[in-house]
Write a protein that holds these residues in place. Structure first.
Motif, short mmCIF file in Angstrom:
data_model
loop_
_atom_site.label_atom_id
_atom_site.label_comp_id
_atom_site.label_asym_id
_atom_site.label_seq_id
_atom_site.Cartn_x
_atom_site.Cartn_y
_atom_site.Cartn_z
N ILE A 1 39.42 50.57 44.56
CA ILE A 1 38.24 51.25 45.11
C ILE A 1 38.28 51.22 46.62
O ILE A 1 37.97 52.21 47.29
N PHE B 1 33.11 55.00 45.51
CA PHE B 1 33.04 54.84 44.07
C PHE B 1 32.17 55.97 43.52
O PHE B 1 31.28 56.48 44.19
N GLN C 1 32.78 55.01 38.03
CA GLN C 1 32.73 53.54 38.02
C GLN C 1 31.35 53.02 37.65
O GLN C 1 31.19 51.85 37.29
N SER D 1 28.07 49.75 33.94
CA SER D 1 29.45 49.54 34.35
C SER D 1 30.28 49.18 33.12
O SER D 1 29.73 48.68 32.13
N ASP E 1 34.89 45.84 33.83
CA ASP E 1 34.65 45.82 35.28
C ASP E 1 33.52 44.86 35.64
O ASP E 1 32.75 45.11 36.57
#
Length: 315
Positions: free
Chosen positions: A76, A82, A141, A271, A275
């Motif tokens: 990222i 993002f 994301q 998310s 992650d």
């Protein structure tokens, strides 16, 4: 035909009144300038055909936090941004209006979070019930649109809790109130992909078990179409998130709250389960936004100061 659009925002996020961003096309690029409007805005269906919008920002309290920025995952950090899947028709949380303007309390909060991480936030307009799949597949994301945290959702994703809400019912202003106690035999609307569809299904089964007419459930993928259907009498009432209902009731469509808020719950940003480290970082960035006072200012701007929640990652 897809339109490539680069968005530059010069909005002052220190203001204390609700606002939206208005944009104008010039040579394939879109410059967004701040403007104030009198309501939350309507639906901009064509926005789904646009490329993801990029939002940058400038406001004195919104300054990068080097310690947090250093924790941004390498991939990222290399991109410098993002991507956040949002429902573009979900005021007052996330919406697009006018000439491609982005607005909402999720927009404001995530703008502040992105700045703490020294990143840009890119908005990917997505149908509400496709937000979680978009995150799971890696198209984004993060997902945001005043999404209630439920046990069912936590089986598939992690969520960053950031706001408290509940459930409400809306009726036409001129109609006899329809609420959970007298909904049998009525036509009740809810957004597809939400827990409110399950709630209505359970209530309908209870009606049948009590030898009363079942509830006819109308599922919509657009809050504005749903509220318009109730206003014109195609549906008797709608059930939805309390914050969404407050936005709908404050708009131009003649609707009124039919029942006090119940089923308290937290709203969260979505998310991927894989992650979790990034979700923890987002929570830390949001805590920094709380610490510098921006969280409180943003909630007051959207008249949500009573919905402040403890910031945490779930599960």
């Amino acid at each position: 035909m897809a339109v490539s659009a680069a968005f530059t925002v010069t909005d002052n996020h220190c203001r204390t009144t609700p606002h939206d961003h208005q944009s104008s096309l010039a040579g394939g690029h879109v410059h967004i300038r701040p403007t104030r409007i009198r309501h939350f805005g309507g639906v901009f269906a064509a926005v789904a055909m646009l490329a993801v919008a990029v939002l940058t920002h400038s406001c004195t309290p919104f300054l990068p936090e080097p310690i947090l920025a250093a924790r941004v995952p390498a991939a990222i950090r290399a991109d410098g941004f993002f991507t956040i899947a949002i429902d573009a028709t979900y005021p007052p949380a996330t919406s697009m209006h006018g000439n491609n303007g982005a607005s909402g309390f999720d927009i404001d909060l995530l703008t502040a979070v992105a700045t703490k991480l020294d990143l840009e936030a890119r908005w990917k307009p997505t149908q509400f019930d496709r937000i979680i799949p978009a995150v799971q597949s890696g198209q984004a994301q993060l997902g945001a649109a005043a999404i209630p945290i439920t046990d069912a959702r936590l089986q598939d994703v992690v969520m960053v809790a950031y706001l408290n809400s509940g459930t409400q019912w809306l009726n036409r202003t001129t109609a006899r109130p329809i609420d959970p106690q007298n909904a049998c035999g009525k036509r009740i609307a809810a957004l597809s992909g939400t827990a409110h569809i399950d709630e209505l299904t359970d209530r309908s089964r209870a009606c049948v078990a009590a030898n009363r007419p079942e509830i006819t459930i109308s599922a919509y993928d657009d809050p504005q179409r749903m509220s318009a259907a109730v206003a014109r009498g195609a549906d008797d009432a709608l059930v939805g998130d309390a914050i969404l209902c407050a936005g709908l009731a404050a708009g131009d469509i003649p609707l009124k709250v039919a029942v006090t808020t119940y089923d308290p719950h937290s709203l969260g940003w979505v998310s991927r389960s894989t992650d979790r480290q990034f979700a923890d970082l987002l929570a830390s960035a949001l805590e920094a936004v709380v610490k510098d006072g921006s969280y409180d200012r943003i909630l007051r701007r959207w008249r949500l100061q009573d919905q402040a929640a403890a910031i945490r990652v779930r599960p």
